[in-house]
Enzyme design. Structure first.
Site, mmCIF file in Angstrom:
data_model
loop_
_atom_site.group_PDB
_atom_site.id
_atom_site.type_symbol
_atom_site.label_atom_id
_atom_site.label_comp_id
_atom_site.label_asym_id
_atom_site.label_seq_id
_atom_site.Cartn_x
_atom_site.Cartn_y
_atom_site.Cartn_z
ATOM 1 N N TYR A 45 0.832 -1.239 -0.030
ATOM 2 C CA TYR A 45 0.000 0.038 -0.170
ATOM 3 C C TYR A 45 0.929 1.443 0.023
ATOM 4 O O TYR A 45 0.243 2.354 0.050
ATOM 5 C CB TYR A 45 -0.926 -0.035 1.324
ATOM 6 C CG TYR A 45 -2.110 -1.217 1.179
ATOM 7 C CD1 TYR A 45 -2.881 -1.187 0.088
ATOM 8 C CD2 TYR A 45 -1.794 -2.231 2.162
ATOM 9 C CE1 TYR A 45 -3.844 -2.366 0.104
ATOM 10 C CE2 TYR A 45 -2.573 -3.298 2.172
ATOM 11 C CZ TYR A 45 -3.658 -3.260 1.231
ATOM 12 O OH TYR A 45 -4.538 -4.500 0.897
ATOM 13 N N ASN A 52 -12.948 3.962 -1.565
ATOM 14 C CA ASN A 52 -12.209 2.938 -1.607
ATOM 15 C C ASN A 52 -12.953 1.823 -0.702
ATOM 16 O O ASN A 52 -13.036 2.233 0.631
ATOM 17 C CB ASN A 52 -10.793 3.032 -1.156
ATOM 18 C CG ASN A 52 -10.156 1.842 -1.093
ATOM 19 O OD1 ASN A 52 -10.620 0.716 -1.128
ATOM 20 N ND2 ASN A 52 -8.733 2.168 -0.932
ATOM 21 N N ASP A 57 -26.151 -1.271 -2.878
ATOM 22 C CA ASP A 57 -27.649 -0.813 -2.788
ATOM 23 C C ASP A 57 -27.703 0.447 -2.388
ATOM 24 O O ASP A 57 -28.362 1.214 -2.976
ATOM 25 C CB ASP A 57 -28.462 -1.622 -1.888
ATOM 26 C CG ASP A 57 -28.774 -3.018 -2.209
ATOM 27 O OD1 ASP A 57 -28.757 -3.249 -3.333
ATOM 28 O OD2 ASP A 57 -29.139 -3.826 -1.535
ATOM 29 N N HIS A 97 -8.952 1.310 -5.935
ATOM 30 C CA HIS A 97 -8.212 0.577 -4.833
ATOM 31 C C HIS A 97 -6.698 1.149 -5.060
ATOM 32 O O HIS A 97 -6.067 1.286 -6.309
ATOM 33 C CB HIS A 97 -8.295 -0.816 -5.287
ATOM 34 C CG HIS A 97 -9.488 -1.320 -5.054
ATOM 35 N ND1 HIS A 97 -10.237 -1.568 -3.809
ATOM 36 C CD2 HIS A 97 -10.945 -1.540 -5.955
ATOM 37 C CE1 HIS A 97 -11.520 -1.970 -3.908
ATOM 38 N NE2 HIS A 97 -11.875 -1.941 -5.348
ATOM 39 N N SER A 119 -4.014 -1.045 -4.473
ATOM 40 C CA SER A 119 -3.294 -2.012 -4.941
ATOM 41 C C SER A 119 -4.085 -2.408 -6.143
ATOM 42 O O SER A 119 -5.254 -2.266 -6.386
ATOM 43 C CB SER A 119 -3.257 -3.047 -4.025
ATOM 44 O OG SER A 119 -4.319 -3.420 -3.696
#
Ligand code: CA2
Length: 151
Positions: A24, A76, A89, A102, A104
């Site tokens: 990360y 994220n 939803d 994201h 990664s």
């Protein structure tokens, strides 16, 4: 400011920069917040930056973004990516443009990370650019809503 976007971060992203830097990176969530505010400022867009370890809080913030007439959402969902019909939803209910980010490259990792419920409601998905993906998402969202760079 032309309007606002919500940048929502899911579980454990408060630990960013302190664990697993090989995956990360070393930037902290505070660094990501700064990056987002600076990217938003180029377009005159204000940034509501949030993080929670609780699914319901993220659902509430998606509803809040719609109530506030935000321009869109960057999310994220972290570990909720692969489990949360509730977040999907909420996204489908609010009808705001959503970009999933994201840090990664989830497709180069374990197979359980490959399927995202959230992607079904997202207008675009960015992964594998490290924290720069958040800045790219803001540029993309600005283009989607017709916001231009302020001189
Ligand atoms: O790559 C990403 O941004 C992820 O959404 C991060 C999630 C992971 O479950 C997804 O598959 C991909 C994990 C976020 C946990 O955050 C941490 C940050 C630093 C150190 C440890 C955990």
């Amino acid at each position: 400011m032309a309007g606002s976007i919500y940048v929502l971060n899911g579980p454990s992203l408060n630990l960013l920069g302190t664990r697993e830097p090989e995956i990360y990176g070393r930037a902290t969530l505070a660094d990501v917040e700064k990056l987002c505010r600076e990217a938003g400022k180029r377009f005159g867009i204000a940034v509501e930056f949030r993080q929670s370890n609780h699914e319901g809080a993220i659902v509430d913030w998606i509803h809040e973004a719609a109530r506030d007439k935000a321009l869109g959402i960057i999310i994220n969902p972290a570990g909720y990516t692969t489990t949360s019909v509730a977040i999907l939803d909420a996204i489908l209910a609010v009808k705001l443009p959503v970009i999933e980010v994201h840090i990664s490259n989830i497709h180069a990792r374990e197979s359980f990370r490959h399927h995202s419920y959230v992607s079904r409601g997202a207008r675009a998905v960015i992964c594998g650019f490290g924290v720069e993906g958040y800045g790219l998402a803001i540029i993309g969202l600005a283009a989607m809503v017709g916001a231009s760079v302020k001189s």
